[in-house]
Design a protein around this motif. Structure first.
Motif, PDB file in Angstrom:
ATOM      1  N   GLY A 135       0.811  -1.204   0.000  1.00 54.74           N
ATOM      2  CA  GLY A 135       0.000   0.000   0.000  1.00 54.74           C
ATOM      3  C   GLY A 135       0.846   1.256   0.000  1.00 54.74           C
ATOM      4  N   GLU A 136       1.966   1.246   0.723  1.00 50.01           N
ATOM      5  CA  GLU A 136       2.835   2.416   0.782  1.00 50.01           C
ATOM      6  C   GLU A 136       3.412   2.741  -0.595  1.00 50.01           C
ATOM      7  N   GLU A 137       3.848   1.687  -1.311  1.00 50.97           N
ATOM      8  CA  GLU A 137       4.402   1.896  -2.648  1.00 50.97           C
ATOM      9  C   GLU A 137       3.337   2.421  -3.609  1.00 50.97           C
ATOM     10  N   ALA A 138       2.126   1.872  -3.444  1.00 48.52           N
ATOM     11  CA  ALA A 138       1.015   2.332  -4.300  1.00 48.52           C
ATOM     12  C   ALA A 138       0.751   3.828  -4.096  1.00 48.52           C
ATOM     13  N   LEU A 139       0.790   4.286  -2.836  1.00 49.94           N
ATOM     14  CA  LEU A 139       0.544   5.700  -2.550  1.00 49.94           C
ATOM     15  C   LEU A 139       1.605   6.596  -3.170  1.00 49.94           C
ATOM     16  N   LYS A 140       2.867   6.135  -3.196  1.00 50.92           N
ATOM     17  CA  LYS A 140       3.926   6.906  -3.840  1.00 50.92           C
ATOM     18  C   LYS A 140       3.637   7.102  -5.321  1.00 50.92           C
ATOM     19  N   HIS A 141       3.190   6.001  -5.984  1.00 51.43           N
ATOM     20  CA  HIS A 141       2.847   6.103  -7.407  1.00 51.43           C
ATOM     21  C   HIS A 141       1.666   7.058  -7.627  1.00 51.43           C
ATOM     22  N   LEU A 142       0.692   7.017  -6.719  1.00 53.58           N
ATOM     23  CA  LEU A 142      -0.502   7.877  -6.864  1.00 53.58           C
ATOM     24  C   LEU A 142      -0.161   9.355  -6.691  1.00 53.58           C
ATOM     25  N   LEU A 143       0.888   9.629  -5.959  1.00 55.60           N
ATOM     26  CA  LEU A 143       1.323  11.016  -5.815  1.00 55.60           C
ATOM     27  C   LEU A 143       2.000  11.549  -7.069  1.00 55.60           C
ATOM     28  N   GLN A 144       2.529  10.660  -7.902  1.00 53.32           N
ATOM     29  CA  GLN A 144       3.326  11.040  -9.070  1.00 53.32           C
ATOM     30  C   GLN A 144       2.571  10.955 -10.388  1.00 53.32           C
ATOM     31  N   GLN A 145       1.544  10.076 -10.459  1.00 51.38           N
ATOM     32  CA  GLN A 145       0.863   9.840 -11.729  1.00 51.38           C
ATOM     33  C   GLN A 145      -0.643   9.770 -11.536  1.00 51.38           C
ATOM     34  N   GLU A 146      -1.329   9.883 -12.652  1.00 48.22           N
ATOM     35  CA  GLU A 146      -2.783   9.730 -12.668  1.00 48.22           C
ATOM     36  C   GLU A 146      -3.111   8.385 -13.296  1.00 48.22           C
ATOM     37  N   PHE A 147      -4.053   7.672 -12.694  1.00 47.46           N
ATOM     38  CA  PHE A 147      -4.379   6.314 -13.149  1.00 47.46           C
ATOM     39  C   PHE A 147      -5.833   6.246 -13.585  1.00 47.46           C
ATOM     40  N   ALA A 148      -6.027   5.412 -14.647  1.00 43.75           N
ATOM     41  CA  ALA A 148      -7.384   5.221 -15.158  1.00 43.75           C
ATOM     42  C   ALA A 148      -8.155   4.256 -14.277  1.00 43.75           C
ATOM     43  N   VAL A 149      -7.487   3.279 -13.699  1.00 46.74           N
ATOM     44  CA  VAL A 149      -8.136   2.275 -12.864  1.00 46.74           C
ATOM     45  C   VAL A 149      -7.068   1.649 -11.954  1.00 46.74           C
ATOM     46  N   ILE A 150      -7.494   1.195 -10.777  1.00 48.00           N
ATOM     47  CA  ILE A 150      -6.599   0.526  -9.815  1.00 48.00           C
ATOM     48  C   ILE A 150      -7.126  -0.876  -9.557  1.00 48.00           C
ATOM     49  N   LEU A 151      -6.273  -1.864  -9.742  1.00 43.83           N
ATOM     50  CA  LEU A 151      -6.609  -3.245  -9.398  1.00 43.83           C
ATOM     51  C   LEU A 151      -5.939  -3.529  -8.062  1.00 43.83           C
ATOM     52  N   LEU A 152      -6.724  -3.781  -7.017  1.00 43.37           N
ATOM     53  CA  LEU A 152      -6.223  -3.790  -5.645  1.00 43.37           C
ATOM     54  C   LEU A 152      -6.540  -5.122  -4.958  1.00 43.37           C
ATOM     55  N   ASP A 153      -5.466  -5.767  -4.497  1.00 46.44           N
ATOM     56  CA  ASP A 153      -5.630  -7.013  -3.738  1.00 46.44           C
ATOM     57  C   ASP A 153      -6.125  -6.657  -2.343  1.00 46.44           C
ATOM     58  N   VAL A 154      -7.094  -7.394  -1.875  1.00 49.37           N
ATOM     59  CA  VAL A 154      -7.669  -7.110  -0.566  1.00 49.37           C
ATOM     60  C   VAL A 154      -6.713  -7.525   0.555  1.00 49.37           C
ATOM     61  N   GLN A 155      -6.177  -8.749   0.460  1.00 52.05           N
ATOM     62  CA  GLN A 155      -5.371  -9.310   1.538  1.00 52.05           C
ATOM     63  C   GLN A 155      -3.903  -8.937   1.333  1.00 52.05           C
ATOM     64  N   MET A 156      -3.441  -7.916   2.122  1.00 57.72           N
ATOM     65  CA  MET A 156      -2.029  -7.532   2.083  1.00 57.72           C
ATOM     66  C   MET A 156      -1.589  -7.231   3.517  1.00 57.72           C
ATOM     67  N   PRO A 157      -0.326  -7.503   3.812  1.00 57.25           N
ATOM     68  CA  PRO A 157       0.167  -7.222   5.164  1.00 57.25           C
ATOM     69  C   PRO A 157       0.331  -5.708   5.392  1.00 57.25           C
ATOM     70  N   THR A 158       0.403  -5.349   6.638  1.00 57.54           N
ATOM     71  CA  THR A 158       0.609  -3.951   7.076  1.00 57.54           C
ATOM     72  C   THR A 158      -0.577  -3.058   6.724  1.00 57.54           C
ATOM     73  N   MET A 159      -0.846  -2.894   5.425  1.00 57.29           N
ATOM     74  CA  MET A 159      -1.984  -2.077   4.980  1.00 57.29           C
ATOM     75  C   MET A 159      -2.794  -2.888   3.989  1.00 57.29           C
ATOM     76  N   ASP A 160      -3.968  -3.335   4.419  1.00 60.74           N
ATOM     77  CA  ASP A 160      -4.756  -4.158   3.495  1.00 60.74           C
ATOM     78  C   ASP A 160      -5.469  -3.267   2.470  1.00 60.74           C
ATOM     79  N   GLY A 161      -6.205  -3.917   1.572  1.00 61.15           N
ATOM     80  CA  GLY A 161      -6.856  -3.212   0.480  1.00 61.15           C
ATOM     81  C   GLY A 161      -7.899  -2.208   0.940  1.00 61.15           C
ATOM     82  N   PHE A 162      -8.627  -2.565   2.035  1.00 61.86           N
ATOM     83  CA  PHE A 162      -9.647  -1.647   2.528  1.00 61.86           C
ATOM     84  C   PHE A 162      -9.016  -0.335   3.042  1.00 61.86           C
TER      85      PHE A 162
END
Length: 532
Positions: free
Chosen positions: A39-66
């Motif tokens: 999730g942390e890496e995803a947030l870095k990308h979201l700060l730098q670029q605009e995305f048409a759609v995000i495919l997000l896994d629900v079950q992740m350690p530290t910061m889950d999809g929700f």
């Protein structure tokens, strides 16, 4: 822009194998795939670029999809980015509802069917492209609207500037349409014609300016302005007449210019100016030329004739005759000097170059001085002079007042029969009741009133208003003095008015005339008058 532009797609999954699999599945779409393993890496990308759609896994350690979805949709820049949840577990409806509550737009369950994934992602890519296109169009429209507003403001500014010019122009501007109906008048035109703009809009110009012309197809009866509309030519008149609202006419100089648009006559503009003053000046010039040719020639003859006879020796043996000739020439010279002085005085007074040199004067002294100056003429004319002086001090130019008094008394003598009396008097007036009602508001009180009265043949009533104008001589047939410049009373009027006073005359035919003029006792530039 077009809907096939390359977009960014973000895949978030903590398993590298899953990231690779989904990326390979989406590769046929030809878009930029960005992978994030947390999730942390995803947030870095979201700060730098605009995305048409995000495919997000629900079950992740530290910061889950929700948790990540909640953060993404809390940011204004990403709150509308669609999120597709991917999960292999938790098919429970409450779990699915939780995903929708944090911003998910759809769920994909593992194992993922490639065709379904491609179809769903394609929909969001298309939606993103269309949204981007709409934003682009909206921005272009905003820029265009801003440019249009700036142009409109510039046009309003220019129109306002042009309106100010039209409003300030001293000449009348009158606009008509192809049928000759009034479309526009500037303030100068409405003032000269006496109409308001609303009263003439839509009305035939001929009926307003010169109703004597007909508005039919007969060319010889068309007014020049209608002719401009008919033949497309400019029509000019250096001296014509326009009619006012009250029916009176005034002289004008005007030009009628057709307005052409793509070679077609769409109207005409009439510019005109009132030339009453110009004609008056021209008349004055003609009067002056007539005056110069007549009044100046007579004293020149009086000078030239006697001198010519003396030089030729005609009266060499007659010294008394020579003396008479020289006296005659001297009178001509004095007459010439008086005429020239009158012309210079009236010119200086009217042009403002006659500067008053005010001093504290005593009325009785000025009156006695004026009587002394004209006594010789009175004696020759067998006219008695009666002066009733008043010893009052006031501020004035003594030379100018003496000039006024001598002119008025001399004029009275000139029109008085023998063995009559000319009266000169003065008195202080404190209140306005003594004067005609029309004069009361024009006189400053207290004032000094001078009166010059004769017992002559009088002045016609219709001449009382114009006798103070230049070159307006009274018919002098039967008067003692045959010559006159027609400037004396005009000089008196200018002197009195420059002192802040008023001058007028009253007369009864065959009984005599009375000339009055006032001078203020309190001068703006001096102290209050002091009585002796």
């Amino acid at each position: 822009m077009n809907n096939t532009s390359q977009v960014n797609i973000l895949i978030v999954d903590d398993r590298p194998a899953n990231l690779m699999a989904i990326a390979e599945t989406l590769a046929p779409l030809g878009h930029n795939i960005v992978k994030a393993s947390s999730g942390e890496e995803a947030l870095k990308h979201l700060l730098q670029q605009e995305f048409a759609v995000i495919l997000l896994d629900v079950q992740m350690p530290t910061m889950d999809g929700f948790d990540l979805a909640t953060i993404i949709h809390s940011r204004p820049a990403t709150c509308h980015t669609p999120i597709l949840f991917i999960t292999a577990i938790n098919r429970d409806e409450r779990y699915v509802l939780k995903g929708y509550s944090v911003g998910a737009v759809d769920y994909l369950l593992k194992p993922i069917i490639p065709e379904i994934l491609l179809a769903k992602v394609s929909v969001f890519i298309d939606l993103f492209n269309k949204t981007t296109e709409l934003k682009y169009r909206a921005e272009q429209l905003r820029i265009a609207n801003q440019a249009l507003q700036e142009k409109e403001q510039e046009i309003r500014r220019i129109n306002h500037h042009h309106q100010l010019i039209l409003d300030s122009v001293g000449e009348g501007i009158y606009g008509v349409d192809p049928q000759g109906q009034t479309t526009f008048l500037n303030p100068a035109a409405t003032q000269m014609l006496g109409y308001t703009l609303e009263e003439v809009i839509g009305k035939q110009e001929c009926l307003i300016l010169h109703p004597d012309f007909k508005t039919n197809d007969e060319s010889d009866s068309l007014c020049p302005i209608c002719a401009s509309l008919k033949d497309g030519s400019v029509h000019y008149s250096s001296e014509s007449e326009f009619q006012r609202k009250d029916g009176s006419c005034f002289p004008v100089e005007y030009m009628s210019t057709p307005v052409l648009e793509k070679g077609k006559i769409v109207g005409a503009v009439i510019t005109f100016k009132d030339i009453t003053e110009r004609l008056s000046i021209e008349e004055m010039k003609e009067n002056f030329i007539s005056f110069a040719s007549h009044e100046l020639r007579n004293p020149l003859i009086m000078i030239h004739g006697p001198l010519d006879l003396i030089l030729r020796g005609t009266f060499d043996q007659q010294p008394e005759k020579v003396k008479q000739m020289l006296e005659l020439a001297l009178k001509g010279t004095e007459r010439m000097m008086q005429l020239v002085n009158d012309i210079l005085n009236i010119q200086r007074l009217n042009s403002g170059r006659f500067i008053l040199n005010k001093n504290l004067c005593i009325a009785s002294d000025l009156m006695q001085e004026a009587i002394h100056d004209v006594q010789s003429f009175a004696d020759q004319s067998e006219v008695s002079l009666n002066v009733d002086p008043v010893s009052i001090q006031f501020w004035a130019d003594p030379y100018a007042i003496n000039l006024t008094l001598t002119n008025l008394v001399n004029n009275a003598i000139k029109f008085s029969p023998p063995h009559t009396t000319v009266y000169l008097s003065a008195e202080v007036i404190e209140t306005p009741e003594r004067f005609p009602l029309s004069f009361q508001s024009k006189i400053s009180f207290p004032c000094l009133l001078f009166t010059i009265k004769d017992q002559g043949r009088g002045i016609p009533t219709d001449k009382l208003e114009i006798i103070f104008e230049r070159f307006q001589q009274i018919d002098m047939s039967g008067s003692r003095q045959k010559q006159g410049s027609g400037l004396g009373l005009a000089i008196c009027k200018s002197v009195v008015e420059q002192h802040g006073g008023l001058i007028w005359a009253e007369s009864v035919l065959n009984q005599g005339s009375i000339f009055y003029f006032t001078l203020p006792l309190i001068d703006r530039d001096s102290e209050n008058a002091i009585r002796d």
